[in-house]
Design an enzyme around this catalytic site. Structure first.
Site, PDB file in Angstrom:
ATOM      1  N   LYS A 235       1.162  -1.011  -0.163  1.00 31.95           N
ATOM      2  CA  LYS A 235      -0.013   0.059  -0.203  1.00 31.95           C
ATOM      3  C   LYS A 235       1.047   1.323  -0.182  1.00 31.95           C
ATOM      4  CE  LYS A 235      -4.266   1.953   1.065  1.00 31.95           C
ATOM      5  NZ  LYS A 235      -5.154   2.243   1.361  1.00 31.95           N
ATOM      6  N   HIS A 260     -18.235  -3.615  -4.919  1.00 32.11           N
ATOM      7  CA  HIS A 260     -19.088  -2.743  -4.527  1.00 32.11           C
ATOM      8  C   HIS A 260     -20.471  -2.538  -4.436  1.00 32.11           C
ATOM      9  CE1 HIS A 260     -15.658   0.261  -3.794  1.00 32.11           C
ATOM     10  NE2 HIS A 260     -15.777   0.118  -2.901  1.00 32.11           N
TER      11      HIS A 260
END
Ligand code: NAD
Ligand code: GLY
Length: 369
Positions: A235, A260
């Site tokens: 990340k 999502h």
């Protein structure tokens, strides 16, 4: 009893900071703030919830006081449904009562919900004061706390209100995971598996070599720490390359586009975010197999890992037309084209748009339910 501390730099030009990882590090938050250059004596508003403040609040505040800081604690009710502007107002009220100034600090002590809200409250108090993230869920450790995305939900949609606001420090104490519910642990593992698939074959092999990934007890301390270090490094690197998601940062959305849609259509709260991402990774994997852009073998290696973690892999009972509409409503859609992060091989993905509605429909219709 000093444990090994790992320090991962997040190399941003204007806002560089460190991710500090170490068992027991929560007891040394004061010392770590001093090391990060945060001025002794300042006022600090710690925002948390009862799940976290009851086991860890006292020791946390004591360490801050011992190092000469002036902390106060605000407890917010737990849960995604608290991630709203009203909670941000509560944080601002507490900031006012505690007389927080430009040079003061907020610390988020909790999962991604506390982290996102506190980060946003800090970004907006007095036009922006510093924030430190102390994540206590696996998901927040490997994802939410790093990279400066902060925000709350609007009644019309998730994370619609927000700001980029990088923390001054991220402090991760893996031993706080011992109180985390197992289902939350597994949801965090979905993001870990995501990092492995998008760019880290060493992490993928490490996970494949674990007999069981379903809960914390299945992992020894060293493996858990390695998993966190690999994920945070991934990340940190991606965010350093692309702070504002103009390009490569989008690969962090692997599995999230379908994920999502699932969260949207099933209702928030039915699936944890990581669970929806797990099903989303299966779906995008199948789409990639169908388009001959990755192998069946890699798709089944990914599926095995998700199953070994006890994550859901079956597509929920959703109308394909509704899913397609939801995909078009995603934040990541540009000019009506759905951007998919497609796997090419374990450890490599690419961003593709222009996938036809027919291909998406064919894939969704064939997914195991
Ligand atoms: P969460 O913050 O709701 O935490 C899950 C549950 O675990 C909560 O009930 C919490 O009180 C409890 N908890 C937290 N730490 C604990 C501990 N150590 N012991 C016992 N209980 C503990 O959920 P999450 O999965 O951490 O975060 C989800 C949120 O993060 C979502 O709102 C999502 O949008 C956001 N998110 C943000 C980013 C970002 O880049 N900013 C990335 C991913 C997710
Ligand atoms: N969670 C995705 C990102 O931080 O970009």
């Amino acid at each position: 009893m000093h444990q090994t501390i790992h320090r991962i730099p997040v190399r941003l030009t204007n806002n560089p900071y460190e991710i500090v990882i170490g068992k027991g590090s929560i007891n040394c938050i004061g010392e770590e703030l001093l090391k990060a250059g945060i001025k002794k004596g300042i006022k600090i508003l710690v925002v948390s919830n009862e799940d976290v403040a009851i086991p860890y609040g006292d020791i946390f505040l004591k360490s801050l006081e011992k190092c000469g800081y002036q902390p106060s604690l605000l407890i917010i009710e737990a849960g995604e449904n608290q991630k709203n502007p009203e909670s941000v107002a509560l944080i601002h009220d507490a900031a006012f009562s505690a007389n927080l100034e430009r040079g003061s600090l907020m610390i988020a002590l909790g999962g991604g919900v506390i982290g996102d809200m506190t980060g946003f409250a800090a970004a907006t108090w007095l036009r922006g004061i510093s924030v430190v993230q102390v994540p206590t869920t696996l998901l927040a450790m490997v994802d939410a706390a790093i990279g400066g995305k902060t925000g709350v939900n609007h009644k019309k949609g998730k994370n619609l209100i927000g700001a980029f606001h990088q923390p001054k420090l991220v402090l991760i104490d893996p031993s706080t995971l011992k109180t985390l519910p197992e289902r939350e642990f597994r949801a965090g593992m979905a993001e870990v598996i995501k990092y492995a698939v998008i760019g880290d074959t060493i992490l993928f092999n490490l996970l494949e070599n674990c007999a069981d990934l379903k809960n914390l007890l299945a992992l020894n301390d060293k493996t858990l720490e390695e998993i966190i270090i690999h994920s945070c490094s991934a990340k940190a690197e991606i965010v350093s390359l692309d702070e504002r998601e103009g390009g490569i940062r989008a690969i962090l959305n692997y599995g999230h586009t379908f994920g999502h849609a699932i969260e949207n259509l099933c209702g928030y709260g039915t699936w944890l975010h990581g669970e929806a991402v797990s099903i989303g990774m299966i779906a995008i994997g199948e789409l990639a197999v169908q388009l001959n852009s990755w192998s069946k073998e890699d798709a089944s290696r990914q599926k095995e890992l998700l199953l070994k973690t006890g994550l859901p892999v079956l597509w929920p009972d959703l109308k394909t037309e509704d899913v397609y509409k939801s995909l078009l409503g995603d934040k990541k859609v540009k000019e009506g084209r759905v951007n998919f992060v497609m796997p090419k091989q374990i450890g490599e993905v690419e961003i593709k748009d222009g996938i036809s509605k027919d291909s998406i429909k064919q894939c969704l219709d064939n997914l195991p339910r």
